[in-house]
Write an enzyme that holds these catalytic residues in place. Structure first.
Site, PDB file in Angstrom:
ATOM      1  CG  ASP A  10      -1.819   1.237   1.291  1.00 49.34           C
ATOM      2  OD1 ASP A  10      -2.415   1.571   0.247  1.00 49.34           O
ATOM      3  OD2 ASP A  10      -1.899   1.878   2.347  1.00 49.34           O
ATOM      4  CB  SER A  11       0.265   4.687  -1.069  1.00 51.68           C
ATOM      5  OG  SER A  11      -1.002   4.932  -0.489  1.00 51.68           O
ATOM      6  N   GLY A  43      -3.072   8.823  -4.949  1.00 54.57           N
ATOM      7  CA  GLY A  43      -4.243   9.456  -5.557  1.00 54.57           C
ATOM      8  C   GLY A  43      -3.955  10.666  -6.407  1.00 54.57           C
ATOM      9  CB  CYS A  73      -3.654   0.957  -2.540  1.00 56.56           C
ATOM     10  SG  CYS A  73      -3.795   2.630  -3.200  1.00 56.56           S
ATOM     11  CG  ASN A  74     -10.037   1.584  -2.184  1.00 58.10           C
ATOM     12  OD1 ASN A  74     -11.028   0.918  -2.469  1.00 58.10           O
ATOM     13  ND2 ASN A  74      -9.603   1.698  -0.929  1.00 58.10           N
ATOM     14  CB  THR A  75      -5.462   5.006  -5.818  1.00 60.65           C
ATOM     15  OG1 THR A  75      -6.302   5.934  -5.131  1.00 60.65           O
ATOM     16  CG2 THR A  75      -4.875   5.686  -7.045  1.00 60.65           C
ATOM     17  CD  GLU A 151       1.085   6.917   4.938  1.00 62.18           C
ATOM     18  OE1 GLU A 151       2.277   6.799   5.275  1.00 62.18           O
ATOM     19  OE2 GLU A 151       0.296   5.954   4.908  1.00 62.18           O
ATOM     20  CB  CYS A 183      -8.871   5.784   0.961  1.00 64.84           C
ATOM     21  SG  CYS A 183      -7.099   5.870   1.319  1.00 64.84           S
ATOM     22  CG  HIS A 185      -4.250   5.683   4.176  1.00 66.50           C
ATOM     23  ND1 HIS A 185      -3.970   5.029   2.991  1.00 66.50           N
ATOM     24  CD2 HIS A 185      -3.048   6.065   4.687  1.00 66.50           C
ATOM     25  CE1 HIS A 185      -2.662   5.029   2.797  1.00 66.50           C
ATOM     26  NE2 HIS A 185      -2.086   5.642   3.810  1.00 66.50           N
TER      27      HIS A 185
END
Length: 256
Positions: A10-11, A43, A73-75, A151, A183, A185
């Site tokens: 993931d980011s 994103g 991660c959705n994106t 983050e 998302c 997150h």
């Protein structure tokens, strides 16, 4: 391959919500988690850049002998999961906003989606949204700023609250009764989100569905590791501060 780990990337720290759900349904599986927070947030990036990042992350996990990769991660999922499945032999599990269950649950005919630019503009998201919301109004809110705050380790407080109010109030006024956290997150701040929402608004996220799908794929390919220890290894290519904070320093985070 049964003893090989499941890979997750993931980011940043959002994918930890996915990891926790997978660990509950597959407690014996060893997991390698890659926090790609040096490239966070995804994103705001172009589709080409996201694709390049995902190919790199997938290669990293495959080199660690991962038998399955979860794109947490959705994106990343909505922009390049199909590309990853074409380019690699290992199975991939992606994450998509819970539009379908929200459309089944809504009584007001209005659902809200809190997501990032990359997700909301993606072809796959729009196909999924249009498929399940013919007679339903979808109110979208681009919340890239929330990813940045999370983050940075900000999970509560005035700064986070002001951003949440800015995004949630318009959807509340529009009469939504379902809020999709688009998302990975955002479940990390679900408690703060629910403080702002009226009690009648239901909050949905995808971690349990992703865990269920991961188990199904593991079983389909006969990859189950019945005697594994459930070992978890964490890699991070940026700051490890927030990741260590969430993990409560119970695991070593390997800086790459």
């Amino acid at each position: 391959m049964n003893e090989f780990p499941i890979g997750i990337f993931d980011s940043g720290v959002g994918g930890l919500t996915i990891l926790n759900s997978i660990s509950k349904v597959l407690p014996n599986e060893n997991i390698i988690y890659l926090s790609d927070n040096i490239n966070s947030p995804y994103g705001e990036k172009s589709n080409q850049k996201i694709e390049k990042i995902c190919l790199h992350n997938s290669n990293f996990l495959i080199q660690k002998k991962c038998k399955l990769i979860v794109v947490a991660c959705n994106t990343a999922t909505t922009n390049c999961i199909n590309k990853l499945r074409l380019d690699f032999k290992v199975p991939f599990v992606g994450v998509e906003p819970a539009i379908k269950p929200a459309s089944f649950k809504t009584k007001s005919g209005k659902i809200g989606v809190l997501a990032t630019t990359g997700t909301l503009k993606s072809k796959l998201f729009n196909i999924t949204s249009n498929k399940h919301t013919n007679d339903i109004s979808v109110i979208e809110e681009n919340a890239d700023e929330l990813v940045k705050l999370i983050e940075c380790g900000i999970f509560e407080g005035e700064k986070l609250n002001s951003v949440l109010i800015r995004h949630l109030k318009p959807m509340i006024k529009m009469g939504i009764d379902q809020l999709v956290l688009g998302c990975t997150h955002f479940p990390l701040i679900s408690r703060e989100i629910k403080k702002i929402l009226p009690k009648e608004i239901n909050v949905l996220e995808s971690s349990k569905a992703v865990a269920t799908q991961t188990k199904a794929i593991i079983e389909k390919f006969n990859f189950m590791n019945p005697s594994g220890s459930g070992k978890k290894v964490f890699y991070c290519n940026g700051s490890t501060k927030t990741l260590n904070k969430i993990l409560n320093h119970k695991f070593d985070v390997i800086k790459i």
